[in-house]
Scaffold this motif. Structure first.
Motif, short mmCIF file in Angstrom:
data_model
loop_
_atom_site.label_atom_id
_atom_site.label_comp_id
_atom_site.label_asym_id
_atom_site.label_seq_id
_atom_site.Cartn_x
_atom_site.Cartn_y
_atom_site.Cartn_z
N GLU A 90 0.82 -1.21 0.00
CA GLU A 90 0.00 0.00 0.00
C GLU A 90 0.85 1.25 0.00
N ARG A 91 1.88 1.17 0.85
CA ARG A 91 2.74 2.35 0.94
C ARG A 91 3.45 2.60 -0.39
N LYS A 93 2.34 1.91 -3.33
CA LYS A 93 1.38 2.54 -4.25
C LYS A 93 1.25 4.03 -3.94
N ALA A 94 1.11 4.33 -2.66
CA ALA A 94 0.92 5.73 -2.26
C ALA A 94 2.12 6.59 -2.67
N SER A 99 3.41 13.49 -4.26
CA SER A 99 2.65 14.46 -3.50
C SER A 99 2.90 15.85 -4.06
#
Ligand code: DAH
Length: 354
Positions: A90-91, A93-94, A99
């Motif tokens: 998940e991390r 992907k994030a 950002s």
């Protein structure tokens, strides 16, 4: 097994288990806060690497446990293995979606940066100057005409009141074109034949300039076998020498310099009567001038009645003045260039200055 030892061992196991729980939770925590992909990869290695990953070692360590604990411990570890793997995924992907903050940093574009300078060409100083000539005379109402560089003897000499035996021809060091029958041809020695061409095709009143190349067998620091002149012609009613002087003065002051020093003196040209010459004062160091303090830059005068007649214009009704400027000479004075040959050598160090 001695009872007290069993209890000791059990307690050790639980303590150990608690510590381990905390360690996995700490890993999970670090994963969720990992700021970059390399950081995340490092964590993955620390947990899962085949030789020294913490979880790999823990799974291997299961065999050392009392048999009745193995099952429970294995279940715990596998749960953590799942959790940590999911967290990593998940991390990852994030982090793949940059950002705003990361974008600001990585994609920073400084629009105030100077780009490398583009090489841009420009006109040679002679055509550049001729454009200015056309603009200045254009403002005074002059048309612009162009004519051939290979000219008839008739236009270059005869109709300009310079018959074959006239000494003025000798002064012009003419290049003759090899005759192929028909008219005798020359490389024009002056732009003056444009007076003839223009008057033969236009009715007065008229005002025109004709810039272009001319040719003479002549070559030194102030003479080149090819150079540029511009001819001017004004024909109208009541045109006087005063009009001519006004035009000459305006041209010299705007094209060379507002403080140009020049003088009119009488001069002889067969196609004008009276004829004048204008000399300009060399503007630089006198020692640099190859012709002395004064350079002749223009011949001019009132158009000779014979020339008007040759073109079918009645000299009783019409009068006019004509002038012929030497382009290179004007530029030499303007920029204090002592040697005319610099114009035609193509040396970029010279040309780039203008
Ligand atoms: N054609 C002359 C020369 O090349 C210069 C000249 C003199 C032109 C007097 C004129 C003029 O129009 O009136 O030497």
């Amino acid at each position: 097994m001695h009872e007290s030892f069993r209890i000791e061992q059990e307690r050790g196991y639980y303590v150990c288990r608690m510590t381990q729980e905390n360690a996995w939770a700490a890993f999970a925590e670090r994963i969720t806060h990992a700021g970059t992909l390399p950081e995340l990869n490092e964590l993955e290695q620390a947990i899962f690497s085949r030789k020294s990953g913490a979880l790999t070692l823990a799974l291997k360590g299961l065999t050392g446990l009392p048999p009745e604990k193995i099952k429970e411990a294995a279940r715990d570890l596998n749960e953590w293995k799942q959790k940590l793997a999911t967290a990593l995924e998940e991390r990852r992907k994030a982090l793949a979606i940059p950002s705003d903050a990361a974008l600001r940093e990585q994609d920073r574009l400084d629009v105030t940066l100077d780009l490398p300078e583009r090489e841009r060409g420009h006109l040679h100083l002679i055509p550049e100057f001729i454009r200015q000539v056309e603009e200045v005379f254009g403002r005074m109402g002059f048309a612009i005409a162009e004519g051939p560089e290979v000219e008839t003897e008739e236009n270059n000499f005869n109709l300009l009141n310079i018959p074959e035996d006239h000494p003025a021809r000798d002064a012009q060091d003419t290049f003759w074109i090899k005759p192929t029958g028909g008219e005798r041809l020359v490389l024009r020695t002056q732009t003056s034949p444009m007076q003839i061409r223009y008057m033969q095709t236009h009715k007065p009143p008229l005002r025109v300039i004709a810039p272009g190349k001319v040719y003479r067998k002549d070559s030194d620091a102030t003479h080149s076998p090819m150079f540029h002149q511009f001819e001017g012609l004004v024909v109208g009613e009541d045109i006087t020498l005063a009009n001519m002087k006004a035009v000459m003065t305006t041209a010299i002051r705007t094209l060379v310099s507002p403080d140009a020093v020049f003088r009119f003196r009488t001069g002889f040209f067969p196609f004008v009567e009276p004829g004048l010459e204008v000399d300009m004062r060399w503007q630089g160091d006198d020692a640099q001038s190859r012709e002395g303090k004064w350079l002749e830059i223009v011949g001019c005068g009132m158009v000779h009645p014979n020339v008007l007649r040759n073109c079918g214009i009645d000299p009783k009704k019409w009068s006019g003045f004509a002038f012929g400027f030497g382009v290179e000479r004007m530029i030499m004075i303007k920029h204090q260039i002592p040697d005319l040959r610099a114009f035609f050598q193509g040396d970029l160090r010279f040309l780039r200055q203008f």
